[in-house]
Design a protein around this motif. Structure first.
Motif, PDB file in Angstrom:
ATOM      1  N   THR A  15      22.081  41.995  35.892  1.00  0.00           N
ATOM      2  CA  THR A  15      21.324  40.567  35.732  1.00  0.00           C
ATOM      3  C   THR A  15      20.670  40.701  34.298  1.00  0.00           C
ATOM      4  N   ASP A  16      20.657  39.401  33.809  1.00  0.00           N
ATOM      5  CA  ASP A  16      19.785  38.952  32.616  1.00  0.00           C
ATOM      6  C   ASP A  16      18.467  38.447  33.142  1.00  0.00           C
ATOM      7  N   GLU A  17      17.445  39.159  32.749  1.00  0.00           N
ATOM      8  CA  GLU A  17      16.019  38.799  33.233  1.00  0.00           C
ATOM      9  C   GLU A  17      15.818  37.212  32.996  1.00  0.00           C
ATOM     10  N   ARG A  18      16.303  36.804  31.983  1.00  0.00           N
ATOM     11  CA  ARG A  18      15.930  35.490  31.550  1.00  0.00           C
ATOM     12  C   ARG A  18      16.639  34.579  32.543  1.00  0.00           C
ATOM     13  N   SER A  19      18.107  34.588  32.894  1.00  0.00           N
ATOM     14  CA  SER A  19      18.644  33.611  33.611  1.00  0.00           C
ATOM     15  C   SER A  19      18.455  33.990  35.053  1.00  0.00           C
ATOM     16  N   ARG A  20      18.237  35.258  35.166  1.00  0.00           N
ATOM     17  CA  ARG A  20      18.033  35.950  36.721  1.00  0.00           C
ATOM     18  C   ARG A  20      19.423  35.675  37.530  1.00  0.00           C
ATOM     19  N   ILE A  21      20.570  35.652  36.869  1.00  0.00           N
ATOM     20  CA  ILE A  21      21.599  35.228  37.568  1.00  0.00           C
ATOM     21  C   ILE A  21      22.433  37.003  37.776  1.00  0.00           C
ATOM     22  N   TRP A  22      22.812  37.102  38.966  1.00  0.00           N
ATOM     23  CA  TRP A  22      23.412  38.441  39.208  1.00  0.00           C
ATOM     24  C   TRP A  22      24.875  38.323  38.966  1.00  0.00           C
ATOM     25  N   GLN A  23      25.458  39.375  38.127  1.00  0.00           N
ATOM     26  CA  GLN A  23      26.953  39.381  38.134  1.00  0.00           C
ATOM     27  C   GLN A  23      27.334  40.752  38.607  1.00  0.00           C
ATOM     28  N   THR A  24      28.359  40.770  39.598  1.00  0.00           N
ATOM     29  CA  THR A  24      29.043  41.804  40.146  1.00  0.00           C
ATOM     30  C   THR A  24      30.527  41.977  39.702  1.00  0.00           C
ATOM     31  N   PHE A  25      30.703  43.492  39.403  1.00  0.00           N
ATOM     32  CA  PHE A  25      31.768  43.818  38.955  1.00  0.00           C
ATOM     33  C   PHE A  25      32.583  44.879  39.697  1.00  0.00           C
ATOM     34  N   LYS A  26      33.791  44.787  39.942  1.00  0.00           N
ATOM     35  CA  LYS A  26      34.502  45.692  40.956  1.00  0.00           C
ATOM     36  C   LYS A  26      35.792  46.113  40.070  1.00  0.00           C
ATOM     37  N   PRO A  27      36.170  47.462  40.335  1.00  0.00           N
ATOM     38  CA  PRO A  27      37.423  47.952  39.750  1.00  0.00           C
ATOM     39  C   PRO A  27      38.622  47.469  40.753  1.00  0.00           C
ATOM     40  N   TYR A  28      39.664  47.180  40.201  1.00  0.00           N
ATOM     41  CA  TYR A  28      40.731  46.888  40.949  1.00  0.00           C
ATOM     42  C   TYR A  28      42.197  47.510  40.185  1.00  0.00           C
ATOM     43  N   LEU A  29      43.151  47.892  40.738  1.00  0.00           N
ATOM     44  CA  LEU A  29      44.447  48.485  40.340  1.00  0.00           C
ATOM     45  C   LEU A  29      45.229  47.331  39.625  1.00  0.00           C
ATOM     46  N   TRP A  30      45.728  47.395  38.473  1.00  0.00           N
ATOM     47  CA  TRP A  30      46.007  46.477  37.465  1.00  0.00           C
ATOM     48  C   TRP A  30      47.040  46.784  36.611  1.00  0.00           C
ATOM     49  N   ASN A  31      48.051  46.279  36.319  1.00  0.00           N
ATOM     50  CA  ASN A  31      49.158  46.684  35.313  1.00  0.00           C
ATOM     51  C   ASN A  31      48.970  46.239  33.871  1.00  0.00           C
ATOM     52  N   ARG A  32      47.594  45.640  33.705  1.00  0.00           N
ATOM     53  CA  ARG A  32      47.377  45.094  32.382  1.00  0.00           C
ATOM     54  C   ARG A  32      48.245  43.821  31.783  1.00  0.00           C
ATOM     55  N   ASP A  33      48.623  42.943  33.043  1.00  0.00           N
ATOM     56  CA  ASP A  33      49.410  41.887  32.787  1.00  0.00           C
ATOM     57  C   ASP A  33      50.952  42.338  32.327  1.00  0.00           C
ATOM     58  N   ASN A  34      51.325  43.376  32.362  1.00  0.00           N
ATOM     59  CA  ASN A  34      52.712  43.911  32.107  1.00  0.00           C
ATOM     60  C   ASN A  34      53.700  43.579  33.209  1.00  0.00           C
ATOM     61  N   ASP A  35      54.083  42.277  33.501  1.00  0.00           N
ATOM     62  CA  ASP A  35      54.971  42.191  34.542  1.00  0.00           C
ATOM     63  C   ASP A  35      56.033  43.039  35.009  1.00  0.00           C
ATOM     64  N   TYR A  36      56.619  43.641  33.871  1.00  0.00           N
ATOM     65  CA  TYR A  36      57.532  44.673  33.945  1.00  0.00           C
ATOM     66  C   TYR A  36      57.452  45.920  34.088  1.00  0.00           C
ATOM     67  N   SER A  37      56.130  46.262  34.439  1.00  0.00           N
ATOM     68  CA  SER A  37      55.750  47.709  34.590  1.00  0.00           C
ATOM     69  C   SER A  37      55.009  47.868  36.133  1.00  0.00           C
ATOM     70  N   ASP A  38      55.339  48.964  36.910  1.00  0.00           N
ATOM     71  CA  ASP A  38      54.872  49.147  38.011  1.00  0.00           C
ATOM     72  C   ASP A  38      53.505  50.130  38.061  1.00  0.00           C
ATOM     73  N   TYR A  39      53.155  50.495  36.789  1.00  0.00           N
ATOM     74  CA  TYR A  39      52.384  51.490  36.649  1.00  0.00           C
ATOM     75  C   TYR A  39      50.926  50.654  36.671  1.00  0.00           C
ATOM     76  N   LYS A  40      49.980  51.160  37.549  1.00  0.00           N
ATOM     77  CA  LYS A  40      48.684  50.448  37.532  1.00  0.00           C
ATOM     78  C   LYS A  40      47.589  51.300  37.516  1.00  0.00           C
ATOM     79  N   ALA A  41      46.459  50.974  36.808  1.00  0.00           N
ATOM     80  CA  ALA A  41      45.248  51.663  36.733  1.00  0.00           C
ATOM     81  C   ALA A  41      44.038  50.950  37.238  1.00  0.00           C
ATOM     82  N   PRO A  42      42.992  51.551  37.351  1.00  0.00           N
ATOM     83  CA  PRO A  42      41.685  50.896  37.798  1.00  0.00           C
ATOM     84  C   PRO A  42      41.198  50.049  36.664  1.00  0.00           C
TER      85      PRO A  42
END
Length: 224
Positions: A82-109
């Motif tokens: 959170t930024d104390e000025r805006s007091r807006i909380w943001q949440t991040f999570k890891p997901y397995l992803w191919n980094r937009d390489n549609d021709y690759s089956d390799y995925k990493a968090p």
């Protein structure tokens, strides 16, 4: 003399542009929050200021004793900041992803910001890019088409902007890029398409607005 003055003006203008570009790149590639919480895959929770290095996909937390610990997505269940000025909380999570390489089956968090969680979760990443100057919304390239935070520095012909990259985390555990949010979500709605269109029209929602898009996905989840 006139040529020398003109040259100095050009150099000064170039310096200002590069400084602006560097500041914007810092905003995207390295972001800091004064308060945050990291939940590790081990179950431990760490509290303190957090720095997110987007290019490396690494987060660092400053501990109470001043030491710094770094974590990759594979070690993290989630982190919230959170930024104390805006007091807006943001949440991040890891997901397995191919980094937009549609021709690759390799995925990493990889870390994604969570905008709406449900059967289908809306998540996003940010990138720094340039586009030709124009005063309307940007509907170009890979579906990344607007400057949601109003950042932009121009050199007369090009403008540097922060763009949101939207994705869906599907029930099958895949990250699906919303290259064209309207078209891709219309395809997803299926037999709920008419009801979804009525909901979107009734609430004046836009597919190129992060908050509106989160409402759209959340409503679709409620119909499942």
């Amino acid at each position: 003399m006139r040529n020398a003055t003109f040259l100095r003006l050009i150099l000064f203008g170039s310096f200002l542009f590069m400084a602006a570009f560097s500041a914007l790149a810092q905003r995207v590639d390295v972001q800091e929050w004064p308060k945050g919480r990291i939940v590790l895959t081990s179950g431990d929770t760490l509290l303190g200021p957090i720095t997110y290095h987007r290019t490396e996909d690494i987060i660092r937390v400053t501990m109470p004793d001043g030491s710094i610990q770094a974590f990759a997505p594979v070690n993290v269940s989630s982190f919230t900041v959170t930024d104390e000025r805006s007091r807006i909380w943001q949440t991040f999570k890891p997901y397995l992803w191919n980094r937009d390489n549609d021709y690759s089956d390799y995925k990493a968090p990889a870390f994604f910001e969570l905008l709406s969680e449900g059967n289908y979760s809306l998540v996003k990443r940010e990138i720094l890019t340039t586009r030709s100057m124009n005063y309307g919304p940007m509907y170009a390239g890979y579906g990344r088409y607007y400057d949601p935070y109003g950042y932009g520095y121009g050199n007369g012909r090009q403008q540097t902007v922060v763009q949101d990259l939207f994705y869906l985390y599907t029930p099958k555990g895949n990250i699906k890029a919303l290259r064209n949010p309207k078209r891709d979500l219309d395809d997803l709605f299926g037999d709920k398409g008419r009801e979804m269109k009525d909901f979107i029209k009734r609430n004046n929602l836009e597919y190129d607005n992060a908050r509106d898009l989160a409402r759209i996905v959340s409503h679709f989840n409620s119909l499942q």
